[in-house]
Design an enzyme around this catalytic site. Sequence first.
Site, PDB file in Angstrom:
ATOM      1  N   ASP A 233       0.820  -1.218   0.000  1.00 35.62           N
ATOM      2  CA  ASP A 233       0.000   0.000   0.000  1.00 35.62           C
ATOM      3  C   ASP A 233       0.851   1.263   0.000  1.00 35.62           C
ATOM      4  OD1 ASP A 233      -2.345  -1.384  -0.069  1.00 35.62           O
ATOM      5  OD2 ASP A 233      -2.646  -1.344   2.093  1.00 35.62           O
TER       6      ASP A 233
ATOM      7  N   SER B 218     -11.475  -2.801  -6.455  1.00 36.53           N
ATOM      8  CA  SER B 218     -10.700  -3.054  -5.252  1.00 36.53           C
ATOM      9  C   SER B 218     -11.162  -2.072  -4.170  1.00 36.53           C
ATOM     10  CB  SER B 218      -9.236  -2.862  -5.603  1.00 36.53           C
ATOM     11  OG  SER B 218      -8.453  -3.288  -4.547  1.00 36.53           O
TER      12      SER B 218
ATOM     13  N   LYS C 123     -13.368  -7.738   7.008  1.00 39.62           N
ATOM     14  CA  LYS C 123     -12.687  -7.891   5.728  1.00 39.62           C
ATOM     15  C   LYS C 123     -12.065  -9.281   5.729  1.00 39.62           C
ATOM     16  CE  LYS C 123      -9.704  -5.607   2.422  1.00 39.62           C
ATOM     17  NZ  LYS C 123      -9.029  -6.808   1.937  1.00 39.62           N
TER      18      LYS C 123
ATOM     19  N   GLU D  35     -16.465 -13.487  -0.557  1.00 37.60           N
ATOM     20  CA  GLU D  35     -15.119 -13.996  -0.337  1.00 37.60           C
ATOM     21  C   GLU D  35     -15.194 -15.474   0.028  1.00 37.60           C
ATOM     22  OE1 GLU D  35     -12.828 -11.632  -0.807  1.00 37.60           O
ATOM     23  OE2 GLU D  35     -10.993 -12.206   0.250  1.00 37.60           O
TER      24      GLU D  35
HETATM   25  S1  IVH Z   1     -16.310  -4.755  -0.621  1.00 37.90           S
HETATM   26  C1  IVH Z   1     -16.769  -2.467  -4.373  1.00 37.90           C
HETATM   27  N1  IVH Z   1     -16.339  -6.125   1.587  1.00 37.90           N
HETATM   28  O1  IVH Z   1     -11.187  -7.194  -0.261  1.00 37.90           O
HETATM   29  C2  IVH Z   1     -16.484  -3.029  -3.053  1.00 37.90           C
HETATM   30  N2  IVH Z   1     -14.567  -6.522   0.070  1.00 37.90           N
HETATM   31  O2  IVH Z   1      -9.293  -5.149  -1.095  1.00 37.90           O
HETATM   32  C3  IVH Z   1     -15.696  -4.237  -3.183  1.00 37.90           C
HETATM   33  N3  IVH Z   1     -13.007  -8.275   0.805  1.00 37.90           N
HETATM   34  O3  IVH Z   1     -11.552  -7.743  -3.665  1.00 37.90           O
HETATM   35  C4  IVH Z   1     -15.230  -4.846  -1.985  1.00 37.90           C
HETATM   36  N4  IVH Z   1     -14.023  -8.752   2.678  1.00 37.90           N
HETATM   37  O4  IVH Z   1     -12.181  -9.642  -2.161  1.00 37.90           O
HETATM   38  C5  IVH Z   1     -15.686  -5.893   0.452  1.00 37.90           C
HETATM   39  N5  IVH Z   1     -16.530  -7.302   3.581  1.00 37.90           N
HETATM   40  C6  IVH Z   1     -15.886  -7.069   2.443  1.00 37.90           C
HETATM   41  C7  IVH Z   1     -14.727  -7.772   2.089  1.00 37.90           C
HETATM   42  C8  IVH Z   1     -14.082  -7.463   0.896  1.00 37.90           C
HETATM   43  C9  IVH Z   1     -13.016  -9.044   1.900  1.00 37.90           C
HETATM   44  C10 IVH Z   1     -11.995  -8.335  -0.267  1.00 37.90           C
HETATM   45  C11 IVH Z   1     -12.577  -8.416  -1.640  1.00 37.90           C
HETATM   46  C12 IVH Z   1     -11.954  -7.309  -2.418  1.00 37.90           C
HETATM   47  C13 IVH Z   1     -10.781  -6.940  -1.577  1.00 37.90           C
HETATM   48  C14 IVH Z   1     -10.452  -5.488  -1.752  1.00 37.90           C
END
Ligand code: IVH
Length: 702
Positions: free
Chosen positions: A55, A100, A135, A194
């Site tokens: 990052d 992302s 997440k 996920e």
């Molecule tokens: S929302 C447009 N919610 O994190 C919004 N992502 O760094 C898209 N991920 O590719 C993502 N837990 O695979 C969202 N509660 C969560 C998540 C999540 C894991 C992952 C996801 C995404 C990545 C982004």
Amino acid sequence: MYSKKRQQELFEISKSFLNSELTVSDYDLLVEALNFHEWKYYVDNNPLLSDKEYDDLYQKLEILEQKYELAVKANSPTQRVSSDLNDQFKSVKHYSPMLSLSNSYALEDLQEFDSQIRKLLLGVEDKINYFVEPKFDGGSIAVVYENDLLVRAATRGNGIEGDDITANAKTISSLPLKAKFSEYGIYRVELRGEAVMSKNNFAKKNQIRQEIGLDLFANPRNAATGGLRMKDPMEAKERGLDVFIFQMAYASDEKGESRIMQFVSHDKAMSVLADLGFKLPYKEMPLAGSIDIAFETCRQWESDRDAFDYEIDGAVVKLNDFELQERAGSTQHHPRWAIAFKFKAKQATSKLLSVEFQIGKTGAITPVAKVEPVQLAGVTVSSISLHNEDFIKQKDIRLGDTVLIERAGDVIPYIVKPLTELRKGEEVEIAFPSDCPFCSVPLEKSEDQAAWRCVNPSCEEQNLQKMIYHVSKEAMNIDGFGKSIVEKFYQLGWLKDIGDIYNLDYDKISVLEGFGEKSANNLKSAIDNAKSNSITRLLNSLSIHHLGKRASKLIARQIEHILDLARWTEESYTEIKDIGPVVAKNVISYFSIQANIEMIKRMESFGVNLSQTEDDKPLKIADDAIFKGKTILFTGALQNLSRKEAQTLAEQQGARNISAVSSNLDILVVGEKAGSKLKKAQLLETITILTEEEFLRLIGKA
Ligand code: IVH
């Protein structure tokens, strides 16, 4: 894809970029380096940088592009999401781009995000409400239902197209094959989620893999992403993955008209999904009225992260209302309405500088890796245990290697593996000593043991470790006699073995710097107190290999005087239930060494009790004792009792104290500010949870 040499170069360039101010001339290389790290992460499943480092690099790229108004390269990571496309699978186009997330690490970052949102939503700020979601650390997946049936599943790919992994996804039991979207007038819906492997399942699978000699999964994330990409769906099924949905990304009726807005908000969409049979990781919708409250939840989860069944590496804060989400919009890379709050990294890489060999209280030699100091989940790590010679050999860890370090569920960091692709050929195998590094006596190792041991009873360094343990709370519990004092007296030559502890010269101590008469007196009375300890404590505090507290207790019950053991045979021990031949052998060997007997006799001459005491005799537990046969655990701050008092009271009522929440636990007594243990117990449902008052009332002490 990338030669080994190029990988090394790009790794080193990245590290140096992280520590320097970049200029326009670094731009091309930075783009290449970031693309490389994305490939390592998504395709090669073998990241070389921590998320935080990635990052930071990414941010440097954004700054470069903005500050110098550069002509942005088409392959700049800011122009696309990372790619995990794989040519084994057919590509399919997502119904809406799979973006992302941007990352945050502190309250200020979230506040900045909130103020951006407020700017974007001028006039409707009062409608702002956030949803906080775990997440998940697994592999992203997009699933499409048509006519109520699961018809397609894909990986994220490059965000526009992904790999078609439908056959594998269909084997995942938490993903309904059929869901009645038609009841909502929906013909086609695309959900994002996920795929994860639970920590429990991960541990079990790795145990089996170890037994049958397969390579271990490095972490649950790799196990999950790998599972999604199995060629044989039966193998994918065998992984026992789960899917958590975190976004309803697209919904349309038969005519192809969007119907997403009818769900109004993320929380409402998620409860519809729960009704339709999808798995949610939370019971109540985690809504937050303000960004500060959202931050509180993030923090709370960070400190409780080990209580989650699945690995989570952060929280995601999302604007809840769909209309507001649409107004806020997205960049090429991420939605403006959501942000990830990343927890402190649990993985990092560092360079192995040297290996030190330490000796423990039972003579075991432990190799300890000294690495370049690195930040890991909030602490600086520079020393990591390498356990034993086999561990080093199995992982082929060499001096000079860049190693991947992880702090998992517990606090102890360990080395996952060396990054062999970064080797330059200068790395050196670690030589295990054949003699004790402290007393030079040859080390010994029995066949069934992993550790090399020093068996010299007069090894000074080993005796120092024995003394440190002897005075500790666990052992003789000599108040105020800490490790540093033992070390100091040892350096002054006043302590050579445990016996010397009871023959200290307090006049000398009282004139030591940092001491004085009062503390010398305090130490004397603490040591005098310990002299009358039970022989259970005394036995345990001798650091006899394999002889722990419980076995000491069982043996002490059977003897009048500790030196009776000098006459005991193997049968005398093994007749005792729960004492096996290994303990027997070690205790017999200890009491057959004349130096040990003499030391114990010296202790007696200084007033140390060697005879059975009341505390050594078994507790008489009435047949109707209230906790008879139950296991119990105390957690949180108790108000009326110390932890020890509570445990003793429980034992008097027939309970056995254990230290972890699992299905073996019967009763959990919770004091104030009980944390993850309480949460876990609530989830297990078979555990009786008592407050301190209820506990006291039950044992008649309220
Ligand atoms: S929302 C447009 N919610 O994190 C919004 N992502 O760094 C898209 N991920 O590719 C993502 N837990 O695979 C969202 N509660 C969560 C998540 C999540 C894991 C992952 C996801 C995404 C990545 C982004």
